[in-house]
Design a protein around this motif. Structure first.
Motif, mmCIF file in Angstrom:
data_model
loop_
_atom_site.group_PDB
_atom_site.id
_atom_site.type_symbol
_atom_site.label_atom_id
_atom_site.label_comp_id
_atom_site.label_asym_id
_atom_site.label_seq_id
_atom_site.Cartn_x
_atom_site.Cartn_y
_atom_site.Cartn_z
ATOM 1 N N THR A 52 -3.910 102.446 -22.849
ATOM 2 C CA THR A 52 -3.980 101.081 -23.347
ATOM 3 C C THR A 52 -2.950 100.883 -24.460
ATOM 4 O O THR A 52 -2.849 101.712 -25.366
ATOM 5 N N VAL A 57 -2.209 99.994 -27.573
ATOM 6 C CA VAL A 57 -2.845 99.623 -28.837
ATOM 7 C C VAL A 57 -2.708 100.771 -29.821
ATOM 8 O O VAL A 57 -2.788 101.942 -29.448
ATOM 9 N N TYR A 79 7.165 93.356 -25.497
ATOM 10 C CA TYR A 79 5.816 92.889 -25.180
ATOM 11 C C TYR A 79 5.179 93.794 -24.137
ATOM 12 O O TYR A 79 5.853 94.489 -23.376
ATOM 13 N N THR A 135 -5.262 92.604 -22.173
ATOM 14 C CA THR A 135 -4.647 93.096 -23.402
ATOM 15 C C THR A 135 -3.232 92.568 -23.521
ATOM 16 O O THR A 135 -2.473 92.550 -22.546
ATOM 17 N N ARG A 175 0.209 92.843 -26.337
ATOM 18 C CA ARG A 175 0.789 93.424 -27.548
ATOM 19 C C ARG A 175 2.194 92.875 -27.750
ATOM 20 O O ARG A 175 2.960 92.712 -26.792
ATOM 21 N N LYS A 208 5.595 93.743 -30.304
ATOM 22 C CA LYS A 208 6.113 94.776 -31.204
ATOM 23 C C LYS A 208 7.517 94.380 -31.649
ATOM 24 O O LYS A 208 8.321 93.869 -30.856
ATOM 25 N N THR A 260 -1.872 93.924 -31.496
ATOM 26 C CA THR A 260 -2.499 93.927 -30.174
ATOM 27 C C THR A 260 -3.765 93.081 -30.216
ATOM 28 O O THR A 260 -4.536 93.152 -31.178
ATOM 29 N N GLN A 290 -7.051 92.252 -27.554
ATOM 30 C CA GLN A 290 -7.710 92.484 -26.267
ATOM 31 C C GLN A 290 -8.991 91.677 -26.182
ATOM 32 O O GLN A 290 -9.765 91.623 -27.141
#
Length: 307
Positions: free
Chosen positions: A72, A74, A120, A156, A158, A160, A172, A174
């Motif tokens: 995952t 995260v 992403y 989810t 994210r 960055k 992140t 979810q």
């Protein structure tokens, strides 16, 4: 160890094998097979786990998709947890109990770069399955994609940023439709938010992370598990290419929604010795204050490697 009495123990914690194959430049396979605690089987302490097994396809130079079983997206440690890449013999307790690393699911994930320094990840996967008997603790809900119940899914995302050399900023979010897989009418959806920063300037390093869960339903609320949160800050200094020292302060609470004292606090101090960049010897001291009033202090010594 969290919640346990003081103990003396020797353990071969993990043995991991990585297997990969490139079918062509834009299509590849990656997997990770792990044996925990040296022995697995009925009545044994260990497990054999398939933590990753996925196919990845590049749409172009900026965007790709993977399908199968993967980690995952995260936190700091969940995707990169080889022993020579972090300080401390044990993985930090916040990412262990709140995120909860190491955490993998099955599904599909799109990843890529959207602008200079920005990347992403967006995933739709299987989800956790916790319950009242486990006080709705998120770590106990990991199904590890082993005949996992899939009544409800998780989504989810994210973002960055690595636009400045030596700096990583990420967040992140979810959402899980039902964190009990519809098995508990007193519980429901759950939302995780995590953000972190990793900074390296010369020999000085700093890691900081905050993560929190919001669980719906009267069941989690009754035991305070409707909020599960934690954070830590970890400065470090690499004396030379062989030795580095660190300190870490952590707080976490899997029943932060109630008024009782259920929070753990821990200070870690230690040193890493890298005789080779892929081999590390670790020695550290932990001072943990548990909500039952007991202090769990002790030393950890570890040997790790990757190749």
């Amino acid at each position: 160890k969290d919640g346990a009495s003081d103990k003396k123990e020797v353990d071969f914690h993990r043995f991991v094998l990585f297997f990969g194959h490139e079918f062509r430049d834009d299509l590849r396979f990656f997997s990770e097979l792990e044996l925990e605690h040296s022995l697995a089987g009925e009545g044994k302490d260990g497990e054999v786990e398939l933590e990753q097994a996925y196919i990845e396809y590049d749409f172009n130079d900026q965007h790709r998709v993977k399908g199968g079983l993967f980690l995952t997206p995260v936190g700091i440690l969940n995707e990169t947890h080889e022993p020579n890449t972090f300080y401390g013999t044990e993985r930090n307790s916040v990412e262990k109990n709140i995120i909860p690393s190491t955490w993998w699911e099955a599904g599909v994930m799109f990843s890529g770069e959207i602008a200079e320094g920005f990347s992403y990840d967006v995933a739709a996967t299987s989800g956790l399955n916790t319950n009242s008997g486990k006080n709705y603790a998120v770590r106990s809900g990991r199904q590890k994609v082993s005949e996992a119940e899939a009544e409800d899914y998780a989504y989810t995302g994210r973002i960055k940023w690595t636009g400045l050399p030596g700096l990583e900023l990420a967040a992140t979010l979810q959402y899980q439709e039902d964190i009990t897989q519809s098995n508990d009418s007193d519980a429901g959806s759950a939302t995780l938010f995590e953000t972190h920063a990793v900074f390296q300037r010369g020999n000085f390093g700093l890691r900081a992370l905050y993560a929190t869960w919001d669980l719906d339903g009267s069941g989690p609320k009754d035991v305070g598990a409707d909020e599960q949160t934690g954070w830590y800050v970890e400065p470090s200094y690499q004396i030379n290419k062989y030795f580095g020292v660190f300190s870490r302060y952590s707080e976490w609470d899997n029943q932060a929604g109630n008024s009782s004292d259920s929070e753990y606090e821990q200070i870690d101090l230690g040193v890493n010795w890298w005789p080779h960049q892929d081999v590390v010897v670790k020695v550290d001291y932990q001072d943990q204050d548990a909500p039952d009033g007991k202090e769990r202090d002790g030393y950890n010594v570890g040997l790790g490697y990757q190749f």
